[in-house]
Design an enzyme around this catalytic site. Structure first.
Site, PDB file in Angstrom:
ATOM      1  CE1 TYR A 202       8.937  -2.091  -6.629  1.00 57.04           C
ATOM      2  CE2 TYR A 202       7.624  -1.009  -5.100  1.00 57.04           C
ATOM      3  CZ  TYR A 202       7.707  -1.721  -6.489  1.00 57.04           C
ATOM      4  OH  TYR A 202       6.775  -2.165  -7.068  1.00 57.04           O
TER       5      TYR A 202
ATOM      6  CG  ASP B 148      10.659 -12.099 -17.910  1.00 51.14           C
ATOM      7  OD1 ASP B 148      11.391 -12.445 -17.162  1.00 51.14           O
ATOM      8  OD2 ASP B 148       9.394 -11.937 -17.430  1.00 51.14           O
TER       9      ASP B 148
ATOM     10  CB  VAL C 158      -1.150  -7.033  -7.667  1.00 56.16           C
ATOM     11  CG1 VAL C 158      -1.967  -7.910  -8.805  1.00 56.16           C
ATOM     12  CG2 VAL C 158      -1.072  -5.638  -7.889  1.00 56.16           C
TER      13      VAL C 158
ATOM     14  CG  ASP D 297      19.084  -7.134 -18.111  1.00 52.22           C
ATOM     15  OD1 ASP D 297      18.278  -6.328 -17.606  1.00 52.22           O
ATOM     16  OD2 ASP D 297      19.642  -7.633 -17.099  1.00 52.22           O
TER      17      ASP D 297
HETATM   18  P1  NAD Z   1       7.063 -10.541 -10.854  1.00 54.38           P
HETATM   19  O1  NAD Z   1       8.390 -10.765 -10.215  1.00 54.38           O
HETATM   20  O2  NAD Z   1       6.327 -11.780 -10.749  1.00 54.38           O
HETATM   21  O3  NAD Z   1       7.385  -9.962 -12.498  1.00 54.38           O
HETATM   22  C1  NAD Z   1       8.624  -9.335 -12.773  1.00 54.38           C
HETATM   23  C2  NAD Z   1       9.139  -9.781 -14.110  1.00 54.38           C
HETATM   24  O4  NAD Z   1       9.802  -9.107 -14.795  1.00 54.38           O
HETATM   25  C3  NAD Z   1       9.520 -11.186 -13.938  1.00 54.38           C
HETATM   26  O5  NAD Z   1       9.083 -12.057 -14.898  1.00 54.38           O
HETATM   27  C4  NAD Z   1      10.974 -11.194 -13.846  1.00 54.38           C
HETATM   28  O6  NAD Z   1      11.550 -12.289 -14.456  1.00 54.38           O
HETATM   29  C5  NAD Z   1      11.010  -9.982 -14.922  1.00 54.38           C
HETATM   30  N1  NAD Z   1      12.291  -9.142 -14.714  1.00 54.38           N
HETATM   31  C6  NAD Z   1      12.867  -8.614 -13.413  1.00 54.38           C
HETATM   32  N2  NAD Z   1      13.992  -8.183 -14.136  1.00 54.38           N
HETATM   33  C7  NAD Z   1      14.027  -8.114 -15.329  1.00 54.38           C
HETATM   34  C8  NAD Z   1      15.126  -7.577 -16.219  1.00 54.38           C
HETATM   35  N3  NAD Z   1      16.106  -6.940 -15.689  1.00 54.38           N
HETATM   36  N4  NAD Z   1      14.926  -7.806 -17.382  1.00 54.38           N
HETATM   37  C9  NAD Z   1      14.080  -8.473 -17.947  1.00 54.38           C
HETATM   38  N5  NAD Z   1      12.972  -8.971 -17.190  1.00 54.38           N
HETATM   39  C10 NAD Z   1      12.954  -9.010 -15.708  1.00 54.38           C
HETATM   40  O7  NAD Z   1       6.475  -9.348 -10.281  1.00 54.38           O
HETATM   41  P2  NAD Z   1       5.174  -8.670 -10.396  1.00 54.38           P
HETATM   42  O8  NAD Z   1       4.275  -8.721  -9.088  1.00 54.38           O
HETATM   43  O9  NAD Z   1       4.292  -9.476 -11.404  1.00 54.38           O
HETATM   44  O10 NAD Z   1       5.103  -7.222 -10.938  1.00 54.38           O
HETATM   45  C11 NAD Z   1       4.974  -6.602 -12.047  1.00 54.38           C
HETATM   46  C12 NAD Z   1       5.224  -5.196 -12.096  1.00 54.38           C
HETATM   47  O11 NAD Z   1       4.030  -4.522 -11.124  1.00 54.38           O
HETATM   48  C13 NAD Z   1       6.343  -4.778 -11.551  1.00 54.38           C
HETATM   49  O12 NAD Z   1       6.749  -3.538 -12.044  1.00 54.38           O
HETATM   50  C14 NAD Z   1       6.140  -4.241 -10.067  1.00 54.38           C
HETATM   51  O13 NAD Z   1       7.059  -3.461  -9.459  1.00 54.38           O
HETATM   52  C15 NAD Z   1       4.591  -3.648 -10.131  1.00 54.38           C
HETATM   53  N6  NAD Z   1       3.929  -3.874  -8.996  1.00 54.38           N
HETATM   54  C16 NAD Z   1       3.607  -4.858  -8.414  1.00 54.38           C
HETATM   55  C17 NAD Z   1       2.644  -5.040  -7.419  1.00 54.38           C
HETATM   56  C18 NAD Z   1       2.392  -6.243  -6.648  1.00 54.38           C
HETATM   57  O14 NAD Z   1       1.589  -6.063  -5.425  1.00 54.38           O
HETATM   58  N7  NAD Z   1       2.889  -7.314  -7.219  1.00 54.38           N
HETATM   59  C19 NAD Z   1       2.198  -3.841  -6.747  1.00 54.38           C
HETATM   60  C20 NAD Z   1       2.487  -2.532  -7.196  1.00 54.38           C
HETATM   61  C21 NAD Z   1       3.400  -2.616  -8.447  1.00 54.38           C
HETATM   62  C1  UD1 Z   2       3.804  -4.528  -2.346  1.00 51.91           C
HETATM   63  C2  UD1 Z   2       4.591  -5.119  -3.496  1.00 51.91           C
HETATM   64  C3  UD1 Z   2       5.253  -3.834  -4.206  1.00 51.91           C
HETATM   65  C4  UD1 Z   2       4.183  -2.844  -4.459  1.00 51.91           C
HETATM   66  C5  UD1 Z   2       3.374  -2.356  -3.459  1.00 51.91           C
HETATM   67  C6  UD1 Z   2       2.149  -1.511  -3.594  1.00 51.91           C
HETATM   68  C7  UD1 Z   2       5.414  -7.293  -3.342  1.00 51.91           C
HETATM   69  C8  UD1 Z   2       6.541  -8.144  -3.069  1.00 51.91           C
HETATM   70  N1  UD1 Z   2       5.396  -6.172  -3.101  1.00 51.91           N
HETATM   71  O1  UD1 Z   2       4.635  -4.193  -1.344  1.00 51.91           O
HETATM   72  O2  UD1 Z   2       5.949  -4.258  -5.312  1.00 51.91           O
HETATM   73  O3  UD1 Z   2       4.840  -1.678  -5.179  1.00 51.91           O
HETATM   74  O4  UD1 Z   2       2.741  -3.439  -2.604  1.00 51.91           O
HETATM   75  O5  UD1 Z   2       1.593  -1.246  -2.490  1.00 51.91           O
HETATM   76  O6  UD1 Z   2       4.516  -7.780  -4.127  1.00 51.91           O
HETATM   77  N2  UD1 Z   2       4.082  -9.122   5.734  1.00 51.91           N
HETATM   78  C9  UD1 Z   2       4.171 -10.016   6.801  1.00 51.91           C
HETATM   79  N3  UD1 Z   2       4.467 -11.350   6.677  1.00 51.91           N
HETATM   80  C10 UD1 Z   2       5.342 -11.671   5.611  1.00 51.91           C
HETATM   81  C11 UD1 Z   2       5.357 -10.878   4.333  1.00 51.91           C
HETATM   82  C12 UD1 Z   2       4.813  -9.521   4.749  1.00 51.91           C
HETATM   83  O7  UD1 Z   2       3.514  -9.334   7.591  1.00 51.91           O
HETATM   84  O8  UD1 Z   2       5.672 -12.727   5.527  1.00 51.91           O
HETATM   85  C13 UD1 Z   2       3.478  -7.663   5.718  1.00 51.91           C
HETATM   86  C14 UD1 Z   2       4.614  -6.670   5.226  1.00 51.91           C
HETATM   87  O9  UD1 Z   2       5.354  -6.386   6.438  1.00 51.91           O
HETATM   88  C15 UD1 Z   2       3.836  -5.627   4.961  1.00 51.91           C
HETATM   89  C16 UD1 Z   2       2.673  -6.254   4.401  1.00 51.91           C
HETATM   90  O10 UD1 Z   2       2.535  -7.389   4.836  1.00 51.91           O
HETATM   91  O11 UD1 Z   2       3.353  -4.691   6.092  1.00 51.91           O
HETATM   92  C17 UD1 Z   2       2.540  -6.273   2.902  1.00 51.91           C
HETATM   93  O12 UD1 Z   2       3.872  -6.766   2.396  1.00 51.91           O
HETATM   94  P1  UD1 Z   2       4.271  -7.270   0.798  1.00 51.91           P
HETATM   95  O13 UD1 Z   2       3.437  -8.237   0.546  1.00 51.91           O
HETATM   96  O14 UD1 Z   2       5.561  -7.329   0.770  1.00 51.91           O
HETATM   97  O15 UD1 Z   2       3.927  -5.832   0.193  1.00 51.91           O
HETATM   98  P2  UD1 Z   2       4.360  -4.362   0.291  1.00 51.91           P
HETATM   99  O16 UD1 Z   2       5.645  -4.103   1.067  1.00 51.91           O
HETATM  100  O17 UD1 Z   2       3.322  -3.738   0.807  1.00 51.91           O
END
Ligand code: NAD
Ligand code: UD1
Length: 331
Positions: free
Chosen positions: A148, A41, A178, A61
């Site tokens: 993305y 990380d 999530v 990285d």
């Molecule tokens: P997060 O930002 O908390 O976790 C990402 C981690 O990757 C962080 O610890 C960050 O420091 C590390 N990172 C970023 N760039 C890096 C690099 N170049 N080298 C090494 N480490 C790096 O986000 P998250 O929500 O835990 O997401 C985890 C995975 O799940 C991601 O691949 C994201 O696209 C995917 N995902 C998340 C959601 C969501 O709703 N949170 C939904 C769909 C997919």
């Molecule tokens: C999220 C994830 C993305 C993932 C995708 C899968 C994050 C940051 N993004 O995208 O990595 O691949 O789900 O479905 O975890 N919104 C508001 N007010 C705010 C912030 C957001 O209304 O202050 C709205 C946004 O416009 C959107 C919804 O909430 O309609 C969800 O937004 P966000 O949590 O950023 O997630 P996604 O764009 O769906």
């Protein structure tokens, strides 16, 4: 269900890229007691404090082949979580986010070939764009509405291709939205943003009319899907990881205001560029082939966030069902 992969993994050497992040750190926590776990990380959004002490942390990285080579030496499984997760950041910086979200993913797959390691890739519901059908199955058209989404679609497809061409066991998990403890920061998900605003009694900022919907899945369920993906025979495929339920952003804002007992006003801002309108998972394939079923309803997940109680994915490392039944309404 008997032939499905278990929800535990034992006695393996595993690498979690992005293991100090929100989802990655919960996965590391579930893996650490019974496996040798490494984390790669760069701490761009993750935190060392989220990683248990007995885990080897390599600060580096994931785009750096030398760092990756070192981290992946001798591993059996790589859970590739590192990414720039913000859809809006990818709209602003398509090339830069491509480096982390796609180029690094390819490096991971190549490194896995060297090590003969399985790869579980964090893909996304963003691959579907505006879904042609709801709930959306994995077979639906994929037309992402953001860089993305394109980047996630490409790595999701590369994972499938590496299984087909090189016989590398891969699984792509298409996470929906999530949420859970440790999600934080300005570019994190809407639930953590709304919680921060509600707790500070600041305006809760709904983008657009708030009628857009999302399928919110608790991080403990996402961890359980990863554990199944780590041993399943049903490789070379993508699986939706959600709940099948959709909630509007307006309803979410109201519920969070209620569970936090906040007096925040709910305000509406401009809709976000690249935003999708509706999103909801069809879980048939994940249930049939992986045996995956979500356990945590949004209501109980939000209440546990408000109360500060945790929901563990697997309580007993031997794989007996978890004891947090009071939090669960599914399955
Ligand atoms: P997060 O930002 O908390 O976790 C990402 C981690 O990757 C962080 O610890 C960050 O420091 C590390 N990172 C970023 N760039 C890096 C690099 N170049 N080298 C090494 N480490 C790096 O986000 P998250 O929500 O835990 O997401 C985890 C995975 O799940 C991601 O691949 C994201 O696209 C995917 N995902 C998340 C959601 C969501 O709703 N949170 C939904 C769909 C997919
Ligand atoms: C999220 C994830 C993305 C993932 C995708 C899968 C994050 C940051 N993004 O995208 O990595 O691949 O789900 O479905 O975890 N919104 C508001 N007010 C705010 C912030 C957001 O209304 O202050 C709205 C946004 O416009 C959107 C919804 O909430 O309609 C969800 O937004 P966000 O949590 O950023 O997630 P996604 O764009 O769906």
């Amino acid at each position: 269900m008997g032939s499905h992969a278990p929800e535990t993994l034992r006695d393996r050497t595993v690498l979690v890229t992005g293991g100090a992040g929100f989802i990655g750190s919960h996965l590391v926590e579930a893996l650490a007691p019974a496996n040798e776990v490494r984390v790669l990380d760069d701490f761009s959004t993750g935190s060392r404090d989220y990683v248990p002490e007995d885990v080897t942390v390599i600060e580096g990285d994931v785009r750096d082949p030398i760092a990756l080579q070192k981290a992946a030496r001798g591993v059996d499984v790589i859970f590739h979580q590192a990414a720039v997760v913000s859809v809006s950041r990818s709209v602003g910086e398509p090339r830069r986010t491509n480096g982390t979200n796609l180029d690094a993913g390819l490096l991971v797959l190549e490194q896995a070939r060297q090590e003969d390691a399985r790869v579980v890739v964090a893909s996304s519901a963003a691959v579907y764009g505006h879904p042609a059908e709801l709930p959306v199955p994995e077979t639906a058209a994929t037309e992402p509405t953001s860089p993305y989404g394109v980047q996630k679609l490409a790595i999701d497809q590369y994972a499938r291709l590496y299984e087909e061409l090189y016989d590398l066991p891969t699984v792509a998990l298409r996470y929906f939205n999530v949420y859970g403890p440790r999600q934080r920061g300005p570019y994190s998900g809407v639930i953590s943003t709304f919680f921060e605003q509600a707790r500070a009694d600041e305006p809760i900022t709904v983008a657009g009319d708030g009628e857009q919907t999302r399928d919110f899945v608790h991080v403990s369920d996402v961890v359980r899907a990863n554990l199944r993906a780590a041993t399943t025979d049903a490789v070379g495929a993508a699986y939706n990881v959600g709940t099948g339920d959709r909630t509007s952003i307006q309803d979410l804002a109201e519920t969070i205001r209620e569970v936090t007992d906040s007096s925040s006003p709910i305000v509406h801002r401009d809709p976000r560029a690249g935003d999708i309108r509706h999103s909801g998972a069809d879980l048939s394939r994940a249930t049939r082939r992986l045996g995956f079923e979500p356990r945590v309803s949004l209501e109980s997940g939000l209440r546990s966030l408000a109360d500060g109680t945790s929901i563990a994915p697997v309580v007993d490392p031997d794989g007996t069902p978890d004891s947090n039944t009071e939090h669960t309404t599914y399955g």
